[in-house]
Design a protein around this motif. Structure first.
Motif, mmCIF file in Angstrom:
data_model
loop_
_atom_site.group_PDB
_atom_site.id
_atom_site.type_symbol
_atom_site.label_atom_id
_atom_site.label_comp_id
_atom_site.label_asym_id
_atom_site.label_seq_id
_atom_site.Cartn_x
_atom_site.Cartn_y
_atom_site.Cartn_z
ATOM 1 N N SER A 1 -10.347 -28.644 28.607
ATOM 2 C CA SER A 1 -10.629 -30.079 28.512
ATOM 3 C C SER A 1 -12.113 -30.382 28.714
ATOM 4 N N THR B 1 -18.133 -33.220 30.740
ATOM 5 C CA THR B 1 -17.205 -34.349 30.636
ATOM 6 C C THR B 1 -17.357 -35.122 29.322
ATOM 7 N N ASN C 1 -15.811 -34.814 26.477
ATOM 8 C CA ASN C 1 -14.523 -35.197 25.883
ATOM 9 C C ASN C 1 -13.977 -36.456 26.532
ATOM 10 N N TYR C 2 -14.019 -36.520 27.840
ATOM 11 C CA TYR C 2 -13.502 -37.695 28.548
ATOM 12 C C TYR C 2 -14.355 -38.924 28.254
ATOM 13 N N PHE D 1 -12.818 -42.417 26.435
ATOM 14 C CA PHE D 1 -12.808 -43.731 27.067
ATOM 15 C C PHE D 1 -13.816 -44.705 26.455
ATOM 16 N N TYR E 1 -10.545 -31.507 23.055
ATOM 17 C CA TYR E 1 -10.291 -32.948 23.086
ATOM 18 C C TYR E 1 -8.832 -33.228 23.405
ATOM 19 N N ALA F 1 -8.046 -32.655 27.041
ATOM 20 C CA ALA F 1 -8.469 -33.801 27.854
ATOM 21 C C ALA F 1 -7.450 -34.937 27.759
ATOM 22 N N TRP G 1 -4.481 -34.129 29.982
ATOM 23 C CA TRP G 1 -4.710 -34.335 31.413
ATOM 24 C C TRP G 1 -4.774 -35.815 31.767
ATOM 25 N N ILE G 2 -5.254 -36.637 30.844
ATOM 26 C CA ILE G 2 -5.222 -38.080 31.076
ATOM 27 C C ILE G 2 -3.779 -38.566 31.143
#
Length: 319
Positions: A58, A73, A75-76, A80, A282, A285, A288-289
């Motif tokens: 991720s 970070t 991807n995160y 968002f 991606y 990630a 995990w979200i």
């Protein structure tokens, strides 16, 4: 034999007995570990290791064809801040969960109460009602559902008998999500069986006492059935929320996320990122979200349960 020797003899025997007990306990532990070894190996290799890999991926850019590249970070941040599809899929999924889970609980409880009666041939009725849940998540049922709610499907044919003009239920953005909610509600067999088991555990003496006091059916349901069944209801609620967030087959087979993303479930979005666009980092990630969202909602359910779930060990009171 001296007094000191006599005093040491019981100690020696006690030590020997303690060693034998310890050895027997160790042998029992070894046997236990040997029995659970197949499951433990499978859990480590097929569950825990993939989870750890997913967490690492991720934070990378990975396409299956090349080695993963660490991106931190990114991807995160992209999910968002720049991915409107993420917001859309999440809103669709939340709408699906908020409507389908209560409906499923309501109908499963309703049917369970009807099947809890002592009627001749009731076992046959229970089997017939539970059977759809055995095949409910299959591709064949999803394909059948797509044909039923198509423009020329069985639903519109039945409506035509009454002079009602049908529509393309799965091609209309106003009704497409409703068809998936209806399918999920129809698969209430497992939930119904759990409710049925809970109803069987309610002492009949409580209903008899309530009848003596002049309580009607509704009063018995509110004051006895619901409180006594609240732990089972809570269990079904948690499982229903977790399962609904993972809905994939129906959205993939019936609507493919359309029309205009009205049924674009989060799991379908994750799948397409991973296996259609080969953005494995991606997709990890996104996974995990989803895990965090489900974990937070589950924690909130457990927190709220203290106000409406009643346990016999707590004297019939919510915590």
């Amino acid at each position: 034999m001296t007094t000191e020797t006599l005093a040491q003899a019981p100690r020696t025997e006690s030590t020997a007995a303690s060693l034998r007990k310890r050895k027997a306990k160790e042998e029992t532990n070894v046997a236990g570990y040997l029995f659970i070894a197949p499951w433990l190996i499978g859990f480590l290799l097929l569950t825990l290791w993939p989870i750890a890999q997913s967490f690492y991926l991720s934070f990378t850019e990975y396409s299956l064809l090349e080695a993963p590249v660490w991106t931190g970070t990114d991807n995160y941040a992209n999910i968002f801040n720049h991915d409107d599809t993420f917001t859309k899929s999440l809103s669709v999924t939340f709408m699906f969960v908020l409507i389908s889970v209560p409906l499923k609980l309501f109908f499963s409880l309703l049917v369970a109460m009807a099947l809890s009666k002592n009627v001749r041939g009731m076992n046959l009725y229970r089997t017939a009602i539970y059977f759809p849940s055995l095949i409910g998540g299959s591709i064949a049922v999803a394909a059948l559902w797509r044909n039923m709610f198509g423009l020329e499907g069985y639903v519109n044919q039945v409506l035509s008998w009454f002079g009602i003009q049908g529509l393309g239920w799965i091609t209309n953005p106003d009704t497409s999500l409703g068809t998936l909610i209806l399918l999920n509600t129809w698969q209430f067999g497992s939930t119904m069986v759990i409710f049925l088991a809970g109803l069987k555990q309610i002492p009949q003496e409580l209903y008899e006492s309530a009848s003596v006091d002049g309580a009607g059916r509704f009063r018995k349901f509110v004051s006895i059935t619901l409180p006594m069944l609240s732990p089972v209801m809570f269990f079904n609620l948690v499982l229903g929320v977790i399962g609904s967030f993972q809905t994939f087959t129906s959205a993939f087979i019936i609507t493919k996320g359309g029309p205009i993303n009205s049924t674009y479930m989060y799991a379908l979005f994750l799948y397409e990122k991973a296996f259609k666009h080969y953005q494995m980092g991606y997709a990890s990630a996104l996974a995990w979200i989803l895990l965090v969202i489900v974990a937070v909602l589950t924690a909130l359910n457990f927190f709220a349960s203290r106000y409406w779930v009643f346990y016999e060990s707590d004297g019939g009171k919510a915590k």
